[in-house]
Write a protein that holds these residues in place. Structure first.
Motif, PDB file in Angstrom:
ATOM      1  N   GLU A   1      -5.270   8.559   0.677  1.00 42.42           N
ATOM      2  CA  GLU A   1      -6.285   9.583   0.398  1.00 42.42           C
ATOM      3  C   GLU A   1      -7.423   9.562   1.423  1.00 42.42           C
ATOM      4  O   GLU A   1      -8.205  10.506   1.497  1.00 42.42           O
ATOM      5  CB  GLU A   1      -6.843   9.444  -1.026  1.00 42.42           C
ATOM      6  CG  GLU A   1      -7.646   8.186  -1.291  1.00 42.42           C
ATOM      7  CD  GLU A   1      -6.826   6.947  -1.650  1.00 42.42           C
ATOM      8  OE1 GLU A   1      -7.438   5.934  -2.043  1.00 42.42           O
ATOM      9  OE2 GLU A   1      -5.575   6.992  -1.533  1.00 42.42           O
ATOM     10  N   GLU A   2      -7.503   8.501   2.230  1.00 47.98           N
ATOM     11  CA  GLU A   2      -8.530   8.410   3.269  1.00 47.98           C
ATOM     12  C   GLU A   2      -7.922   8.474   4.672  1.00 47.98           C
ATOM     13  O   GLU A   2      -8.567   8.118   5.660  1.00 47.98           O
ATOM     14  CB  GLU A   2      -9.344   7.127   3.095  1.00 47.98           C
ATOM     15  CG  GLU A   2     -10.171   7.112   1.823  1.00 47.98           C
ATOM     16  CD  GLU A   2     -11.117   5.937   1.750  1.00 47.98           C
ATOM     17  OE1 GLU A   2     -11.860   5.719   2.734  1.00 47.98           O
ATOM     18  OE2 GLU A   2     -11.094   5.232   0.729  1.00 47.98           O
TER      19      GLU A   2
ATOM     20  N   CYS B   1       0.844  -1.198   0.000  1.00 46.20           N
ATOM     21  CA  CYS B   1       0.000   0.000   0.000  1.00 46.20           C
ATOM     22  C   CYS B   1       0.883   1.254   0.000  1.00 46.20           C
ATOM     23  O   CYS B   1       1.782   1.362   0.835  1.00 46.20           O
ATOM     24  CB  CYS B   1      -0.898   0.030   1.228  1.00 46.20           C
ATOM     25  SG  CYS B   1      -1.998  -1.389   1.378  1.00 46.20           S
TER      26      CYS B   1
ATOM     27  N   ARG C   1      -5.172   3.457   2.775  1.00 44.75           N
ATOM     28  CA  ARG C   1      -5.363   4.363   1.637  1.00 44.75           C
ATOM     29  C   ARG C   1      -5.004   5.776   2.074  1.00 44.75           C
ATOM     30  O   ARG C   1      -5.717   6.389   2.873  1.00 44.75           O
ATOM     31  CB  ARG C   1      -6.805   4.310   1.143  1.00 44.75           C
ATOM     32  CG  ARG C   1      -7.179   2.942   0.615  1.00 44.75           C
ATOM     33  CD  ARG C   1      -8.607   2.901   0.133  1.00 44.75           C
ATOM     34  NE  ARG C   1      -8.959   1.523  -0.223  1.00 44.75           N
ATOM     35  CZ  ARG C   1     -10.195   1.115  -0.387  1.00 44.75           C
ATOM     36  NH1 ARG C   1     -11.213   1.954  -0.242  1.00 44.75           N
ATOM     37  NH2 ARG C   1     -10.433  -0.146  -0.704  1.00 44.75           N
TER      38      ARG C   1
ATOM     39  N   ASP D   1      -6.956  -2.390   3.260  1.00 51.12           N
ATOM     40  CA  ASP D   1      -5.680  -1.788   2.902  1.00 51.12           C
ATOM     41  C   ASP D   1      -5.632  -0.331   3.358  1.00 51.12           C
ATOM     42  O   ASP D   1      -6.661   0.317   3.516  1.00 51.12           O
ATOM     43  CB  ASP D   1      -5.428  -1.893   1.401  1.00 51.12           C
ATOM     44  CG  ASP D   1      -6.533  -1.250   0.557  1.00 51.12           C
ATOM     45  OD1 ASP D   1      -7.686  -1.175   1.029  1.00 51.12           O
ATOM     46  OD2 ASP D   1      -6.239  -0.829  -0.562  1.00 51.12           O
TER      47      ASP D   1
ATOM     48  N   ASN E   1     -11.415   3.720   5.250  1.00 46.78           N
ATOM     49  CA  ASN E   1     -11.940   2.477   4.681  1.00 46.78           C
ATOM     50  C   ASN E   1     -11.704   1.271   5.586  1.00 46.78           C
ATOM     51  O   ASN E   1     -12.374   0.255   5.464  1.00 46.78           O
ATOM     52  CB  ASN E   1     -11.297   2.194   3.325  1.00 46.78           C
ATOM     53  CG  ASN E   1      -9.806   1.981   3.456  1.00 46.78           C
ATOM     54  OD1 ASN E   1      -9.071   2.889   3.852  1.00 46.78           O
ATOM     55  ND2 ASN E   1      -9.345   0.791   3.152  1.00 46.78           N
TER      56      ASN E   1
ATOM     57  N   SER F   1      -6.810   4.755   7.946  1.00 42.60           N
ATOM     58  CA  SER F   1      -7.640   5.343   6.895  1.00 42.60           C
ATOM     59  C   SER F   1      -9.095   4.925   7.074  1.00 42.60           C
ATOM     60  O   SER F   1      -9.392   3.876   7.647  1.00 42.60           O
ATOM     61  CB  SER F   1      -7.116   4.980   5.505  1.00 42.60           C
ATOM     62  OG  SER F   1      -7.061   3.592   5.280  1.00 42.60           O
TER      63      SER F   1
END
Length: 173
Positions: A138-139, A38, A136, A134, A151, A149
């Protein structure tokens, strides 16, 4: 000494008194190897399948026995589900000592179950909490409990098994 005490685990390292890898004071085992890679991974040094070192279930359990303040064991990575059969006796040994067992994974619970791998299923059955998904970038959210993150989920597997419905530990986030 039981026969499972000599079971080998490929690890990157161990944190002996972590307060960030689950609730309470924990011994965290960082497994070596993760195919997910990741971007922004918190533990990039654990990704290569080579490196790290070998240890045994018995050696890790001995470290647990040295610290009476521990409340739990956390399996992190790398990707713990690359070696579920080796980690299963460790999780069982932690439970025998009255500790709870958490695991982090880049896979979702649904992806792990879909593997229909008896060792994966057995390790899932032994876990109290699974932090799945995973990472992320951006999160990313630093306000979340025990995950990086949005998600990712902190799944209370004990409650999920008891109710038959997916139960999140921090459902309000």
């Amino acid at each position: 000494m039981s026969s499972t005490d000599s079971t080998e685990i490929h690890i990157s390292g161990i944190a002996r008194d972590s307060i960030v890898d689950g609730e309470g004071i924990r011994l965290t085992v960082f497994t070596q190897g993760c195919p997910r890679r990741c971007p922004g991974c918190h533990n990039p040094d654990t990704q290569p399948l080579v490196g790290g070192r070998m240890t045994t279930v018995g050696a890790v359990l001995a470290e647990i026995d040295e610290n009476p303040l521990l409340t739990g064991l956390t399996l992190s990575g790398g990707e713990p589900f690359l070696q579920p059969a080796a980690l299963l006796p460790l999780a069982r040994g932690a439970h025998e000592r009255g500790l709870d067992v958490w695991s982090y994974t880049g896979y979702t619970l649904e992806e792990l179950r879909a593997q229909k791998n008896p060792a994966v299923d057995a390790l899932l059955d032994e876990l109290d909490v699974l932090v799945d998904g995973d990472y992320r970038a951006e999160e990313r959210d630093l306000t979340l409990h025990f995950r990086g993150s949005r998600n990712q989920r902190v799944i209370d597997l004990a409650a999920t098994r008891a109710t038959g419905q997916l139960t999140l530990r921090y459902a309000d986030e």
